[in-house]
Design a protein around this motif. Structure first.
Motif, short mmCIF file in Angstrom:
data_model
loop_
_atom_site.label_atom_id
_atom_site.label_comp_id
_atom_site.label_asym_id
_atom_site.label_seq_id
_atom_site.Cartn_x
_atom_site.Cartn_y
_atom_site.Cartn_z
N PRO A 98 0.89 -1.33 0.00
CA PRO A 98 0.01 0.08 -0.15
C PRO A 98 0.86 1.24 -0.05
O PRO A 98 0.40 2.46 -0.46
N GLU A 99 2.05 1.40 0.56
CA GLU A 99 2.84 2.56 0.49
C GLU A 99 3.51 2.85 -0.82
O GLU A 99 4.01 3.86 -1.13
N ALA A 100 3.58 1.95 -1.81
CA ALA A 100 4.14 1.84 -3.05
C ALA A 100 3.56 2.80 -4.03
O ALA A 100 2.26 2.63 -4.00
N PHE A 101 4.13 3.54 -4.90
CA PHE A 101 3.32 4.28 -5.82
C PHE A 101 3.40 3.39 -7.23
O PHE A 101 4.37 2.86 -7.68
N ASP A 102 2.28 2.91 -7.53
CA ASP A 102 1.99 2.01 -8.49
C ASP A 102 0.67 2.36 -9.63
O ASP A 102 -0.23 1.85 -9.12
N PRO A 103 0.90 3.20 -10.48
CA PRO A 103 -0.13 3.53 -11.28
C PRO A 103 -1.24 2.28 -11.96
O PRO A 103 -2.35 2.45 -12.26
N ASP A 104 -0.62 1.26 -11.92
CA ASP A 104 -1.33 0.25 -12.46
C ASP A 104 -2.23 -0.38 -11.58
O ASP A 104 -3.08 -1.19 -12.26
N ARG A 105 -2.21 0.10 -10.65
CA ARG A 105 -3.38 -0.13 -9.75
C ARG A 105 -4.70 -0.06 -10.34
O ARG A 105 -5.65 -0.14 -9.83
N PHE A 106 -4.66 1.23 -11.30
CA PHE A 106 -5.90 1.89 -11.81
C PHE A 106 -6.01 1.48 -13.34
O PHE A 106 -6.68 1.85 -13.88
N LEU A 107 -5.52 0.05 -13.59
CA LEU A 107 -6.02 -0.44 -14.84
C LEU A 107 -7.25 -0.78 -14.72
O LEU A 107 -7.99 -0.83 -13.70
N PRO A 108 -8.10 -0.96 -15.53
CA PRO A 108 -9.48 -0.95 -15.55
C PRO A 108 -10.05 -2.18 -14.97
O PRO A 108 -10.79 -2.39 -14.22
N GLU A 109 -9.10 -3.54 -15.03
CA GLU A 109 -9.45 -4.62 -14.60
C GLU A 109 -9.13 -4.72 -13.17
O GLU A 109 -9.86 -5.27 -12.38
N ALA A 110 -8.25 -3.91 -12.74
CA ALA A 110 -7.65 -3.77 -11.21
C ALA A 110 -8.94 -2.95 -10.48
O ALA A 110 -9.29 -3.35 -9.37
#
Length: 184
Positions: A98-110
Motif C-alpha cells: 500500500p505505500e508503493a506508488f503503482d499507477p497500474d493499480r488503476f488499470l480497468p481490470e484492477a
C-alpha cells in the motif's frame, strides 16, 4: 493533487518515462485537448494513484441522521463518523504493497475488482465533490501539457512530509527544479 503527482513522478523515473512516452505518442507535439483524454489512460492512472497516496481531502466526517451501527459500533443519531481516505487508501487488506506508488493499480481490470468505497479522493455518495469530474479533466490536461515540455525534480535533500490541514499539503513546501525536455 498535482504537487504530490509531480513529487511521486520525480521519485519514480520509470513511471515518469512511461507517462512521457504516452503523451509524446498521443499528442505528437501538439497541445492536449479534451478529446485526447481517453487516449491518455496512463496519465489518468498516475493522477489516480497520486490521489490514493496523497488525497487532497485526507479526511471528512458524516453525521448520523438516525441511530445506526457501523462496523459493530453503535452510532447514535447526531454523532459524527470520520472517514479518513489517507488511511483507507493504505489498507493492506485492500491495496497490495500500500505505500508503493503503482499507477497500474488503476488499470480497468484492477479497478473493477476492487470493493466499492475503498478509493475516495472526492468523497462518495450524495455529498461527493461536485467538481470531481472537472478536477480530473483539468488535472489530466495540466499534466499532459506540462509533462510534454518539462520534467520536474524534487530538490535533492528536501524533506517531504504530509501536513493535514483542510487539504493535505507538503509541510515544508515542494521545491522542484524544472528541466526542459524534448518530446521523443
Amino acid at each position: 493533487a498535482l504537487t504530490w503527482t509531480w513529487y511521486l513522478l520525480s521519485q519514480h523515473p520509470d513511471a515518469q518515462r512511461r507517462l512521457e512516452e504516452e503523451i509524446d505518442v498521443v499528442l505528437d507535439g501538439r497541445s492536449p485537448e479534451y478529446d485526447d483524454l481517453a487516449s491518455l489512460p496512463y496519465t489518468r492512472m498516475v493522477i489516480d494513484e497520486a490521489m490514493r497516496l496523497y488525497p487532497p481531502a485526507w479526511g471528512f466526517s458524516r453525521q448520523a441522521l438516525a441511530d445506526d451501527e457501523l462496523g459493530g459500533f453503535r452510532l447514535p443519531r447526531g454523532w459524527l463518523a470520520f472517514i479518513v481516505p489517507y488511511v483507507l487508501h493504505r489498507l493492506p487488506g485492500v491495496w497490495a504493497d500500500p505505500e508503493a506508488f503503482d499507477p497500474d493499480r488503476f488499470l480497468p481490470e484492477a479497478t473493477a475488482a476492487r470493493p466499492k468505497f475503498v478509493y475516495l479522493p472526492f468523497g462518495a455518495g450524495p455529498r461527493q465533490c461536485i467538481g470531481s469530474h472537472f478536477a480530473l479533466i483539468e488535472a489530466q490536461l495540466v499534466m499532459a501539457t506540462l509533462a510534454q515540455r518539462y520534467r520536474l525534480r524534487l530538490v535533492p535533500g528536501h524533506r517531504v512530509e504530509p501536513w493535514p490541514l483542510i487539504t493535505l499539503r507538503p509541510r515544508f513546501g515542494m521545491p522542484m527544479t524544472i528541466e526542459r525536455r524534448t518530446p521523443s
